[in-house]
Design an enzyme around this catalytic site. Structure first.
Site, PDB file in Angstrom:
ATOM      1  CG  HIS A  41      -2.971   3.712   1.844  1.00  0.00           C
ATOM      2  ND1 HIS A  41      -3.499   3.092   0.562  1.00  0.00           N
ATOM      3  CD2 HIS A  41      -3.201   2.696   2.744  1.00  0.00           C
ATOM      4  CE1 HIS A  41      -4.031   1.915   0.704  1.00  0.00           C
ATOM      5  NE2 HIS A  41      -3.724   1.541   1.964  1.00  0.00           N
ATOM      6  CB  CYS A  78      -0.896   0.075   1.201  1.00  0.00           C
ATOM      7  SG  CYS A  78      -2.083  -1.580   1.251  1.00  0.00           S
ATOM      8  CG  ASN A 115      -6.446  -0.590   0.976  1.00  0.00           C
ATOM      9  OD1 ASN A 115      -5.684  -0.152   0.111  1.00  0.00           O
ATOM     10  ND2 ASN A 115      -5.867  -1.106   2.215  1.00  0.00           N
TER      11      ASN A 115
HETATM   12  N1  ACO Z   1     -18.587  -8.217   8.931  1.00  0.00           N
HETATM   13  C1  ACO Z   1     -19.345  -8.462  10.021  1.00  0.00           C
HETATM   14  N2  ACO Z   1     -18.270  -8.871  11.024  1.00  0.00           N
HETATM   15  C2  ACO Z   1     -17.297  -8.925  10.889  1.00  0.00           C
HETATM   16  C3  ACO Z   1     -16.377  -8.754   9.844  1.00  0.00           C
HETATM   17  C4  ACO Z   1     -17.218  -8.091   8.640  1.00  0.00           C
HETATM   18  N3  ACO Z   1     -16.773  -7.973   7.363  1.00  0.00           N
HETATM   19  N4  ACO Z   1     -15.178  -8.820   9.916  1.00  0.00           N
HETATM   20  C5  ACO Z   1     -14.908  -9.163  11.270  1.00  0.00           C
HETATM   21  N5  ACO Z   1     -16.301  -8.908  11.783  1.00  0.00           N
HETATM   22  C6  ACO Z   1     -16.481  -9.266  13.282  1.00  0.00           C
HETATM   23  C7  ACO Z   1     -15.367 -10.401  14.023  1.00  0.00           C
HETATM   24  O1  ACO Z   1     -15.809 -11.606  13.901  1.00  0.00           O
HETATM   25  C8  ACO Z   1     -15.698  -9.957  15.135  1.00  0.00           C
HETATM   26  O2  ACO Z   1     -16.688 -10.700  15.908  1.00  0.00           O
HETATM   27  P1  ACO Z   1     -16.700 -11.211  17.137  1.00  0.00           P
HETATM   28  O3  ACO Z   1     -16.651 -10.085  18.112  1.00  0.00           O
HETATM   29  O4  ACO Z   1     -18.027 -11.900  17.321  1.00  0.00           O
HETATM   30  O5  ACO Z   1     -15.770 -12.176  17.354  1.00  0.00           O
HETATM   31  C9  ACO Z   1     -16.031  -8.437  15.435  1.00  0.00           C
HETATM   32  O6  ACO Z   1     -16.481  -8.360  14.046  1.00  0.00           O
HETATM   33  C10 ACO Z   1     -14.916  -7.295  15.671  1.00  0.00           C
HETATM   34  O7  ACO Z   1     -13.671  -7.985  14.628  1.00  0.00           O
HETATM   35  P2  ACO Z   1     -12.403  -7.106  14.856  1.00  0.00           P
HETATM   36  O8  ACO Z   1     -11.449  -7.792  13.984  1.00  0.00           O
HETATM   37  O9  ACO Z   1     -11.918  -7.090  16.171  1.00  0.00           O
HETATM   38  O10 ACO Z   1     -12.921  -5.746  14.383  1.00  0.00           O
HETATM   39  P3  ACO Z   1     -12.348  -4.402  14.453  1.00  0.00           P
HETATM   40  O11 ACO Z   1     -13.075  -3.619  15.216  1.00  0.00           O
HETATM   41  O12 ACO Z   1     -10.825  -4.416  14.673  1.00  0.00           O
HETATM   42  O13 ACO Z   1     -12.373  -3.944  12.868  1.00  0.00           O
HETATM   43  C11 ACO Z   1     -11.044  -3.729  11.156  1.00  0.00           C
HETATM   44  C12 ACO Z   1     -11.544  -4.889  12.079  1.00  0.00           C
HETATM   45  C13 ACO Z   1     -11.847  -2.941  10.056  1.00  0.00           C
HETATM   46  C14 ACO Z   1     -10.193  -4.707   9.648  1.00  0.00           C
HETATM   47  C15 ACO Z   1      -9.967  -3.009  11.607  1.00  0.00           C
HETATM   48  O14 ACO Z   1      -8.991  -3.655  12.504  1.00  0.00           O
HETATM   49  C16 ACO Z   1      -8.972  -2.291  10.556  1.00  0.00           C
HETATM   50  O15 ACO Z   1      -9.740  -1.540  10.040  1.00  0.00           O
HETATM   51  N6  ACO Z   1      -7.844  -2.576  10.524  1.00  0.00           N
HETATM   52  C17 ACO Z   1      -6.689  -1.940   9.583  1.00  0.00           C
HETATM   53  C18 ACO Z   1      -6.952  -2.925   8.335  1.00  0.00           C
HETATM   54  C19 ACO Z   1      -6.569  -2.422   7.174  1.00  0.00           C
HETATM   55  O16 ACO Z   1      -6.981  -1.064   6.858  1.00  0.00           O
HETATM   56  N7  ACO Z   1      -5.686  -3.113   6.479  1.00  0.00           N
HETATM   57  C20 ACO Z   1      -5.557  -2.427   5.044  1.00  0.00           C
HETATM   58  C21 ACO Z   1      -4.081  -3.002   4.668  1.00  0.00           C
HETATM   59  S1  ACO Z   1      -2.930  -1.942   5.542  1.00  0.00           S
HETATM   60  C22 ACO Z   1      -3.034  -0.509   5.147  1.00  0.00           C
HETATM   61  O17 ACO Z   1      -3.497  -0.300   4.035  1.00  0.00           O
HETATM   62  C23 ACO Z   1      -2.716   0.626   6.016  1.00  0.00           C
END
Ligand code: ACO
Length: 325
Positions: free
Chosen positions: A252, A115, A282
């Site tokens: 980004h 990215c 993304n």
């Molecule tokens: N739809 C519905 N529920 C979901 C989904 C989905 N797509 N994905 C995960 N969940 C659920 C999980 O199973 C979990 O359920 P549980 O509580 O029953 O176990 C709950 O949602 C919370 O999951 P988390 O992974 O803890 O959710 P979080 O609040 O951390 O959000 C996310 C996840 C959006 C991926 C976040 O961590 C994030 O944005 N991280 C950055 C990742 C990113 O942007 N990566 C891109 C590449 S790197 C870059 O570009 C910088």
């Protein structure tokens, strides 16, 4: 003192034909529009069809940028293309772009920083141009990132999309201060210890398969905010500026919450931030040039504006580029 710089003179972009909304995605993935919008700000993404390769998107974006610059491919002597999803293992996707544009001299090659790829490619081209190794360059970020998604992993597959963006750089002379038009400085960083927080579980010399994206979402989130804020501050300090000097931050486009948290850390109001993550998701190396093209085309970014580009990705890699438009 007269210094040689590179200046972005035109932008272009390309998206696949098919847009997929969160609602459509929720028909096949165990997710909801509400969850995706609340956690990421993403409302739709573009997904490339089998006939839309990374090079096809890159060529279309490059042609759009060349048209706006009033140039042809034969007038370009450098292509640096950032991608994580090349057409083939080798040669570089940039080779296909070079041939398609009718560029017969100079050099074309790929860089890989996920990215952060566009900022890494921009920095590479800018440094080569400062040294007099090129006069006119195309810097491209292009991805068919959805090809490496595991559609059974709802924690990652809802986050990404495909697309390409390109800029034309021209060599220019300046006085060596922050009033010069062009790229003022670039700053790149990486930390390989964080490899396993965001990676693909396949590859030529490991499994012989293409593999799928694996990610520790919370870990990535935390580092993205810290690193993007750090790199933005380094760029401003290197040019004797504060955040007040920034007309536009082009970050980004990973996630609206990452961008908002980075801006809070920097003390930058959101009305000076270019955001298109809701429509593109993304797109990895394509995200910064896609956002740039949108903001230049709709007239938000104007000549003379101070534009700060900032990215973070797998590796981890991160970087910034400050430019007076
Ligand atoms: N739809 C519905 N529920 C979901 C989904 C989905 N797509 N994905 C995960 N969940 C659920 C999980 O199973 C979990 O359920 P549980 O509580 O029953 O176990 C709950 O949602 C919370 O999951 P988390 O992974 O803890 O959710 P979080 O609040 O951390 O959000 C996310 C996840 C959006 C991926 C976040 O961590 C994030 O944005 N991280 C950055 C990742 C990113 O942007 N990566 C891109 C590449 S790197 C870059 O570009 C910088």
């Amino acid at each position: 003192m007269t210094v040689r710089r590179s200046r972005i003179v035109a932008c272009g972009s390309a998206l696949p034909r098919r847009a997929v909304s969160n609602l459509e995605l929720a028909e096949t993935v165990d997710t909801s529009d509400e969850w995706i919008v609340q956690r990421t700000g993403i409302r739709q993404r573009y997904i490339a069809g089998p006939d839309e390769k990374t090079s096809d998107l890159a060529i279309a974006a490059a042609r759009a940028a060349l048209d706006r610059a009033g140039l042809t491919g034969s007038e370009i002597d450098l292509i640096v293309l950032a991608t994580t999803t090349p057409d083939n293992t080798f040669p570089a996707t940039a080779s296909r772009v070079q041939a398609a544009l009718g560029m017969v001299g100079g050099v074309a090659f790929d860089v890989q920083a996920v990215c952060s790829g566009f900022v890494f490619a921009l920095s590479t081209a800018d440094n080569m141009m400062r040294l007099g190794q090129a006069n006119r360059a195309l810097v491209i970020g292009a991805e068919t990132f959805t090809r490496i998604l595991d559609w059974n992993d709802r924690g990652t597959c809802v986050l990404f999309g495909d697309g390409a963006g390109a800029v034309v750089l021209e060599a220019s002379l300046g006085n060596g201060d922050a009033d010069d038009r062009g790229i003022l400085s670039t700053h790149l960083r990486s930390d390989g210890r964080l490899h396993d927080a965001l990676y693909v579980d396949g590859g030529v010399s490991s499994t012989g398969t293409v593999g799928h994206v694996r990610m520790e979402g919370r870990e990535v989130f935390k580092h993205a905010v810290t690193n993007m804020a750090e790199c933005a501050e380094i760029a401003l300090k290197a040019n004797g500026l504060t955040v007040d000097a920034v007309d536009w931050l082009v970050p980004h486009q990973a996630n609206r919450r990452i961008i908002e948290a980075t801006c809070r850390k920097l003390g930058l109001p959101l009305d000076r931030v270019i955001m298109c993550v809701e429509r593109h998701a993304n797109t990895s190396a394509a995200s910064v040039p896609l956002a740039l093209d949108e903001a230049v085309t709709d007239g938000r970014i104007k000549p003379g504006d101070m534009v700060l580009m900032d990215a973070m990705g797998g590796g981890f890699t991160w970087g910034s580029a400050l430019a007076r438009w």
